[in-house]
Design a protein around this motif. Structure first.
Motif, PDB file in Angstrom:
ATOM      1  N   MET A   1       0.827  -1.198   0.000  1.00 37.18           N
ATOM      2  CA  MET A   1       0.000   0.000   0.000  1.00 37.18           C
ATOM      3  C   MET A   1       0.874   1.266   0.000  1.00 37.18           C
ATOM      4  N   PRO A   2       0.453   2.288  -0.742  1.00 40.03           N
ATOM      5  CA  PRO A   2       1.211   3.551  -0.721  1.00 40.03           C
ATOM      6  C   PRO A   2       1.227   4.162   0.675  1.00 40.03           C
ATOM      7  N   LYS A   3       2.300   4.884   0.950  1.00 44.93           N
ATOM      8  CA  LYS A   3       2.423   5.630   2.201  1.00 44.93           C
ATOM      9  C   LYS A   3       2.491   7.118   1.857  1.00 44.93           C
ATOM     10  N   THR A   4       1.793   7.925   2.629  1.00 49.68           N
ATOM     11  CA  THR A   4       1.740   9.362   2.382  1.00 49.68           C
ATOM     12  C   THR A   4       2.372  10.121   3.540  1.00 49.68           C
ATOM     13  N   ALA A 112       6.372   4.492  10.143  1.00 50.51           N
ATOM     14  CA  ALA A 112       5.682   3.768   9.060  1.00 50.51           C
ATOM     15  C   ALA A 112       6.678   3.161   8.075  1.00 50.51           C
ATOM     16  N   GLY A 113       7.805   2.680   8.591  1.00 48.81           N
ATOM     17  CA  GLY A 113       8.787   2.029   7.735  1.00 48.81           C
ATOM     18  C   GLY A 113       9.650   2.967   6.928  1.00 48.81           C
ATOM     19  N   VAL A 114       9.643   4.253   7.247  1.00 52.45           N
ATOM     20  CA  VAL A 114      10.499   5.230   6.572  1.00 52.45           C
ATOM     21  C   VAL A 114      11.476   5.799   7.603  1.00 52.45           C
ATOM     22  N   ALA A 147      19.362  -0.164   7.425  1.00 52.29           N
ATOM     23  CA  ALA A 147      19.801  -0.252   6.027  1.00 52.29           C
ATOM     24  C   ALA A 147      18.709  -0.749   5.087  1.00 52.29           C
ATOM     25  N   ASP A 148      17.721  -1.447   5.634  1.00 53.64           N
ATOM     26  CA  ASP A 148      16.678  -2.011   4.782  1.00 53.64           C
ATOM     27  C   ASP A 148      15.520  -1.050   4.537  1.00 53.64           C
ATOM     28  N   LEU A 149      15.558   0.142   5.133  1.00 57.43           N
ATOM     29  CA  LEU A 149      14.416   1.063   5.044  1.00 57.43           C
ATOM     30  C   LEU A 149      14.686   2.205   4.067  1.00 57.43           C
ATOM     31  N   PRO A 150      13.638   2.691   3.390  1.00 59.20           N
ATOM     32  CA  PRO A 150      13.804   3.901   2.583  1.00 59.20           C
ATOM     33  C   PRO A 150      14.112   5.098   3.486  1.00 59.20           C
ATOM     34  N   LYS A 151      14.944   6.029   2.978  1.00 65.18           N
ATOM     35  CA  LYS A 151      15.413   7.131   3.805  1.00 65.18           C
ATOM     36  C   LYS A 151      15.153   8.472   3.133  1.00 65.18           C
ATOM     37  N   CYS A 238       3.452  13.923  -0.307  1.00 63.83           N
ATOM     38  CA  CYS A 238       4.402  12.975  -0.882  1.00 63.83           C
ATOM     39  C   CYS A 238       3.841  11.561  -0.751  1.00 63.83           C
ATOM     40  N   THR A 239       3.902  10.808  -1.821  1.00 62.02           N
ATOM     41  CA  THR A 239       3.371   9.446  -1.838  1.00 62.02           C
ATOM     42  C   THR A 239       4.490   8.476  -2.183  1.00 62.02           C
ATOM     43  N   LEU A 240       4.741   7.550  -1.279  1.00 60.87           N
ATOM     44  CA  LEU A 240       5.782   6.549  -1.468  1.00 60.87           C
ATOM     45  C   LEU A 240       5.141   5.221  -1.839  1.00 60.87           C
ATOM     46  N   ARG A 241       5.506   4.735  -3.008  1.00 65.34           N
ATOM     47  CA  ARG A 241       5.051   3.425  -3.493  1.00 65.34           C
ATOM     48  C   ARG A 241       6.254   2.514  -3.666  1.00 65.34           C
ATOM     49  N   ASP A 242       5.993   1.257  -3.938  1.00 67.85           N
ATOM     50  CA  ASP A 242       7.093   0.329  -4.199  1.00 67.85           C
ATOM     51  C   ASP A 242       7.927   0.798  -5.388  1.00 67.85           C
TER      52      ASP A 242
END
Length: 280
Positions: A1-4, A112-114, A147-151, A238-242
């Motif tokens: 799911m996208p994250k905003t 939220a994983g960011v 290291a495994d998370l988007p930054k 801002c919308t973060l998708r895969d």
């Protein structure tokens, strides 16, 4: 799911009892409008980042007003500091701290994983931004964590894009190069900045740099004047998708009228003063 998530910048909150000739809008009303629009978004943001210039004139009352507004915000928020901010007053009024008040406000959080990393590029009594070597060492260590998370990295001053860019609009050239070296080869969604009062996207040495317009005024990038500001304001969703990151710039209602203009001669004279109060 996208994250905003939402990017706010350059709030320029003021003390209503203090005359501020360089305040060109009702920034408290603009902030409340922005927060209402954020609250009405179809997808609730996971977090908010605010990239500096929280106040217009380093006034403790302005921080108190900002804290009172944020008491009603139930979205996790990370603040950066800019050249219009006071580290001691921010720490006292917003964080309730009483020690190490002059220290740069660098911090990080995973939401939220960011992985969000916030740097303090403010420089007391200066418009341009700087980063101390200790801050860059802290940043390098922070980038190694999760290291495994988007930054994303948040700071007030964007990096200097080239030698033709006015020094007051960005990080100092030397610190821009140091930042480039720290970020080189690192997977990064982008830098989120403010300061120049423009909606701008740049690719800097392979790193996306998203600059928000903010809540004070809109600087016109292609003007016959050295500096021309209109009454436009806005924020970003801002919308973060895969597949990657999308940044949408949302303008707030404005008339497009000029609120300040300065010739090249006057700008050169004013920018030679260490505590000039013109931009960002």
């Amino acid at each position: 799911m996208p994250k905003t998530f939402v990017h706010l910048t350059d709030l320029h909150m003021s003390n209503p009892d203090v005359d501020e000739p360089h305040l060109y809008s009702d920034t408290a009303a603009i902030l409340r409008d922005a927060l209402a629009r954020i609250d009405a978004l179809p997808d609730r943001p996971e977090f908010i980042i605010v990239s500096g210039d929280l106040t217009n004139n380093e006034d403790p009352v302005a921080y108190q007003r900002l804290r009172a507004i944020w008491d009603d915000v139930d979205i996790p928020t990370l603040f950066a500091l800019g050249n219009h901010d006071s580290r001691p007053d921010f720490r006292r009024e917003m964080l309730g701290e009483s020690a190490d008040l002059d220290a740069p406000y660098d911090h990080e959080a995973v939401i939220a994983g960011v992985h969000v990393i916030v740097l303090d590029s403010s420089t007391p009594d200066q418009i341009h931004g700087t980063l101390e070597d200790a801050q860059l060492e802290w940043l390098a260590a922070a980038l190694d964590r999760h290291a495994d998370l988007p930054k994303v990295v948040v700071l007030h001053h964007p990096p200097m894009m080239g030698a033709d860019e006015p020094a007051f609009e960005c990080l100092a050239a030397e610190d821009t190069e140091k930042l480039r070296k720290v970020l080189s080869g690192r997977p990064l969604l982008g830098l989120f900045c403010g300061h120049i009062h423009q909606d701008r996207v740049s690719i800097w040495n392979g790193v996306p740099v998203f600059v928000g317009n903010g809540h004070h005024s809109r600087m016109q990038p292609f003007s016959d004047m050295a500096i021309e500001a209109t009454d436009g304001t806005g924020f970003s969703v801002c919308t973060l998708r895969d597949s990657g990151l999308t940044v949408n710039f949302l303008p707030q209602p404005s008339e497009g009228r000029t609120v300040m203009a300065m010739s090249h001669e006057d700008a050169a004279r004013l920018m030679s003063e260490p505590a000039a109060e013109v931009v960002g």
